[in-house]
Write a protein that holds these residues in place. Structure first.
Motif, PDB file in Angstrom:
ATOM      1  N   ASN A  44       0.832  -1.209   0.000  1.00 53.31           N
ATOM      2  CA  ASN A  44       0.000   0.000   0.000  1.00 53.31           C
ATOM      3  C   ASN A  44       0.863   1.254   0.000  1.00 53.31           C
ATOM      4  OD1 ASN A  44      -2.496  -1.245  -0.102  1.00 53.31           O
ATOM      5  ND2 ASN A  44      -2.679  -1.377   2.106  1.00 53.31           N
ATOM      6  N   ILE A  45       1.947   1.230   0.762  1.00 59.73           N
ATOM      7  CA  ILE A  45       2.848   2.382   0.797  1.00 59.73           C
ATOM      8  C   ILE A  45       3.501   2.584  -0.556  1.00 59.73           C
ATOM      9  CG2 ILE A  45       5.011   3.235   1.762  1.00 59.73           C
ATOM     10  CD1 ILE A  45       4.186   1.886   4.371  1.00 59.73           C
ATOM     11  N   ILE A  46       3.977   1.499  -1.145  1.00 56.20           N
ATOM     12  CA  ILE A  46       4.648   1.581  -2.444  1.00 56.20           C
ATOM     13  C   ILE A  46       3.695   2.143  -3.496  1.00 56.20           C
ATOM     14  CG2 ILE A  46       5.637   0.173  -4.305  1.00 56.20           C
ATOM     15  CD1 ILE A  46       6.767  -1.630  -1.975  1.00 56.20           C
ATOM     16  N   GLN A  47       2.409   1.792  -3.394  1.00 58.94           N
ATOM     17  CA  GLN A  47       1.412   2.287  -4.334  1.00 58.94           C
ATOM     18  C   GLN A  47       0.882   3.672  -3.957  1.00 58.94           C
ATOM     19  OE1 GLN A  47      -1.715  -0.525  -5.233  1.00 58.94           O
ATOM     20  NE2 GLN A  47      -0.331  -2.232  -4.906  1.00 58.94           N
ATOM     21  N   GLY A  48       1.381   4.220  -2.856  1.00 58.98           N
ATOM     22  CA  GLY A  48       0.954   5.543  -2.429  1.00 58.98           C
ATOM     23  C   GLY A  48      -0.411   5.565  -1.774  1.00 58.98           C
ATOM     24  N   LYS A  49      -0.845   4.429  -1.233  1.00 58.41           N
ATOM     25  CA  LYS A  49      -2.189   4.329  -0.667  1.00 58.41           C
ATOM     26  C   LYS A  49      -2.235   4.326   0.856  1.00 58.41           C
ATOM     27  CE  LYS A  49      -3.854   1.461  -4.454  1.00 58.41           C
ATOM     28  NZ  LYS A  49      -4.374   0.132  -4.779  1.00 58.41           N
ATOM     29  N   GLY A  50      -1.108   4.335   1.520  1.00 58.07           N
ATOM     30  CA  GLY A  50      -1.204   4.206   2.964  1.00 58.07           C
ATOM     31  C   GLY A  50       0.075   4.531   3.684  1.00 58.07           C
ATOM     32  N   VAL A  51       0.000   4.383   4.975  1.00 57.52           N
ATOM     33  CA  VAL A  51       1.127   4.619   5.866  1.00 57.52           C
ATOM     34  C   VAL A  51       1.322   3.360   6.679  1.00 57.52           C
ATOM     35  CG1 VAL A  51       1.974   5.994   7.791  1.00 57.52           C
ATOM     36  CG2 VAL A  51       0.613   7.070   5.990  1.00 57.52           C
ATOM     37  N   LEU A  52       2.552   2.959   6.870  1.00 57.30           N
ATOM     38  CA  LEU A  52       2.864   1.760   7.637  1.00 57.30           C
ATOM     39  C   LEU A  52       2.917   2.103   9.118  1.00 57.30           C
ATOM     40  CD1 LEU A  52       3.640  -1.228   7.444  1.00 57.30           C
ATOM     41  CD2 LEU A  52       6.000  -0.506   7.304  1.00 57.30           C
ATOM     42  N   ASN A  53       2.027   1.548   9.890  1.00 56.11           N
ATOM     43  CA  ASN A  53       1.991   1.780  11.323  1.00 56.11           C
ATOM     44  C   ASN A  53       2.580   0.584  12.045  1.00 56.11           C
ATOM     45  OD1 ASN A  53       0.638   4.298  11.183  1.00 56.11           O
ATOM     46  ND2 ASN A  53      -1.249   3.205  10.761  1.00 56.11           N
ATOM     47  N   LEU A  54       3.891   0.469  11.995  1.00 59.99           N
ATOM     48  CA  LEU A  54       4.528  -0.661  12.648  1.00 59.99           C
ATOM     49  C   LEU A  54       4.698  -0.431  14.138  1.00 59.99           C
ATOM     50  CD1 LEU A  54       7.340  -1.911  10.308  1.00 59.99           C
ATOM     51  CD2 LEU A  54       5.188  -2.984  10.851  1.00 59.99           C
ATOM     52  N   MET A  55       5.160   0.743  14.487  1.00 60.50           N
ATOM     53  CA  MET A  55       5.458   0.955  15.887  1.00 60.50           C
ATOM     54  C   MET A  55       5.212   2.418  16.222  1.00 60.50           C
ATOM     55  SD  MET A  55       8.975   0.122  17.934  1.00 60.50           S
ATOM     56  CE  MET A  55       9.158  -1.412  17.079  1.00 60.50           C
ATOM     57  N   GLN A  56       4.415   2.643  17.232  1.00 65.31           N
ATOM     58  CA  GLN A  56       4.147   3.978  17.708  1.00 65.31           C
ATOM     59  C   GLN A  56       3.988   3.891  19.212  1.00 65.31           C
ATOM     60  OE1 GLN A  56       0.538   5.847  16.315  1.00 65.31           O
ATOM     61  NE2 GLN A  56       1.720   7.125  14.952  1.00 65.31           N
ATOM     62  N   PHE A  57       4.639   4.744  19.935  1.00 65.10           N
ATOM     63  CA  PHE A  57       4.495   4.719  21.379  1.00 65.10           C
ATOM     64  C   PHE A  57       4.720   6.116  21.931  1.00 65.10           C
ATOM     65  CE2 PHE A  57       8.709   3.292  20.171  1.00 65.10           C
ATOM     66  CZ  PHE A  57       9.562   4.079  20.931  1.00 65.10           C
ATOM     67  N   ARG A  58       4.324   6.310  23.156  1.00 64.51           N
ATOM     68  CA  ARG A  58       4.435   7.607  23.810  1.00 64.51           C
ATOM     69  C   ARG A  58       5.462   7.525  24.925  1.00 64.51           C
ATOM     70  NH1 ARG A  58      -1.042   9.815  25.192  1.00 64.51           N
ATOM     71  NH2 ARG A  58      -0.929  10.208  22.987  1.00 64.51           N
ATOM     72  N   VAL A  59       6.287   8.530  24.999  1.00 69.80           N
ATOM     73  CA  VAL A  59       7.300   8.626  26.038  1.00 69.80           C
ATOM     74  C   VAL A  59       6.893   9.782  26.945  1.00 69.80           C
ATOM     75  CG1 VAL A  59       9.733   9.077  26.511  1.00 69.80           C
ATOM     76  CG2 VAL A  59       9.085   7.780  24.477  1.00 69.80           C
ATOM     77  N   HIS A  60       6.905   9.552  28.233  1.00 72.51           N
ATOM     78  CA  HIS A  60       6.599  10.608  29.197  1.00 72.51           C
ATOM     79  C   HIS A  60       7.900  11.203  29.706  1.00 72.51           C
ATOM     80  CE1 HIS A  60       2.399   9.419  29.322  1.00 72.51           C
ATOM     81  NE2 HIS A  60       2.815   8.156  29.401  1.00 72.51           N
ATOM     82  N   LEU A  61       8.092  12.483  29.471  1.00 73.08           N
ATOM     83  CA  LEU A  61       9.282  13.186  29.933  1.00 73.08           C
ATOM     84  C   LEU A  61       8.864  14.216  30.977  1.00 73.08           C
ATOM     85  CD1 LEU A  61      11.059  13.844  26.521  1.00 73.08           C
ATOM     86  CD2 LEU A  61      11.541  12.040  28.159  1.00 73.08           C
ATOM     87  N   TRP A  62       9.705  14.451  31.904  1.00 69.31           N
ATOM     88  CA  TRP A  62       9.424  15.438  32.943  1.00 69.31           C
ATOM     89  C   TRP A  62      10.330  16.645  32.737  1.00 69.31           C
ATOM     90  CZ3 TRP A  62       5.189  14.509  35.646  1.00 69.31           C
ATOM     91  CH2 TRP A  62       4.738  13.190  35.717  1.00 69.31           C
ATOM     92  N   GLU A  63       9.736  17.802  32.704  1.00 76.57           N
ATOM     93  CA  GLU A  63      10.472  19.061  32.574  1.00 76.57           C
ATOM     94  C   GLU A  63      11.115  19.413  33.907  1.00 76.57           C
ATOM     95  OE1 GLU A  63      10.845  20.798  29.751  1.00 76.57           O
ATOM     96  OE2 GLU A  63       9.572  19.478  28.582  1.00 76.57           O
ATOM     97  N   ASP A  64      12.015  20.368  33.895  1.00 75.97           N
ATOM     98  CA  ASP A  64      12.682  20.819  35.124  1.00 75.97           C
ATOM     99  C   ASP A  64      11.697  21.374  36.142  1.00 75.97           C
ATOM    100  OD1 ASP A  64      15.142  20.057  34.184  1.00 75.97           O
ATOM    101  OD2 ASP A  64      15.655  22.049  33.402  1.00 75.97           O
TER     102      ASP A  64
END
Length: 132
Positions: A44-64
């Motif tokens: 689908n990506i090669i044909q321009g029809k989609g996005v590969l959603n292999l890995m997505q995650f959220r990182v929690h960072l703490w500010e000063d």
């Protein structure tokens, strides 16, 4: 037998066709199913029809100052065509391991026919082939 979660259409077809009660075999079947689904996404990506959603995650960072800041991290492929080729090779290797023994025998090349002298008639060549 339970169907593993997360399989797409082609992966589910492979699972249903090839899964057995043999746990080691099913590990290979599951990987083949996942590879088939991944190849569909890459196509689908090669044909321009989609996005590969292999890995997505959220990182929690703490500010000063003690405030939490969320950062989304995504893993993407820079060369989907090359990745598709690699995935296809991996799928072919797994499927070759899963194929029954009798299909391997049928796929083996036939022995080379015995060489005959140049002065042999076509009928003698045909008779030699039939013997082989």
């Amino acid at each position: 037998m339970d169907v593993p979660p997360g399989l797409g259409e082609r992966g589910l077809s492979i699972w249903e066709a090839m899964a057995t009660e043999d746990v080691p075999r099913n590990a290979l079947v599951l990987e083949a199913a996942r590879l088939a689904d991944r190849l569909d996404e890459l196509d689908n990506i090669i044909q321009g029809k989609g996005v590969l959603n292999l890995m997505q995650f959220r990182v929690h960072l703490w500010e000063d100052d003690g405030e939490e800041r969320n950062v989304n991290v995504e893993v993407k492929f820079a060369a989907p065509l090359a990745e598709a080729r690699q995935q296809a090779i991996a799928l072919a290797n797994i499927l070759a391991k899963l194929s029954p023994a009798d299909s391997k025998a049928a796929a083996s090349p036939a022995p080379a026919p015995a060489t005959l002298p140049a002065n042999v008639s076509p009928l003698q060549r045909l008779m030699q082939k039939q013997k082989a």
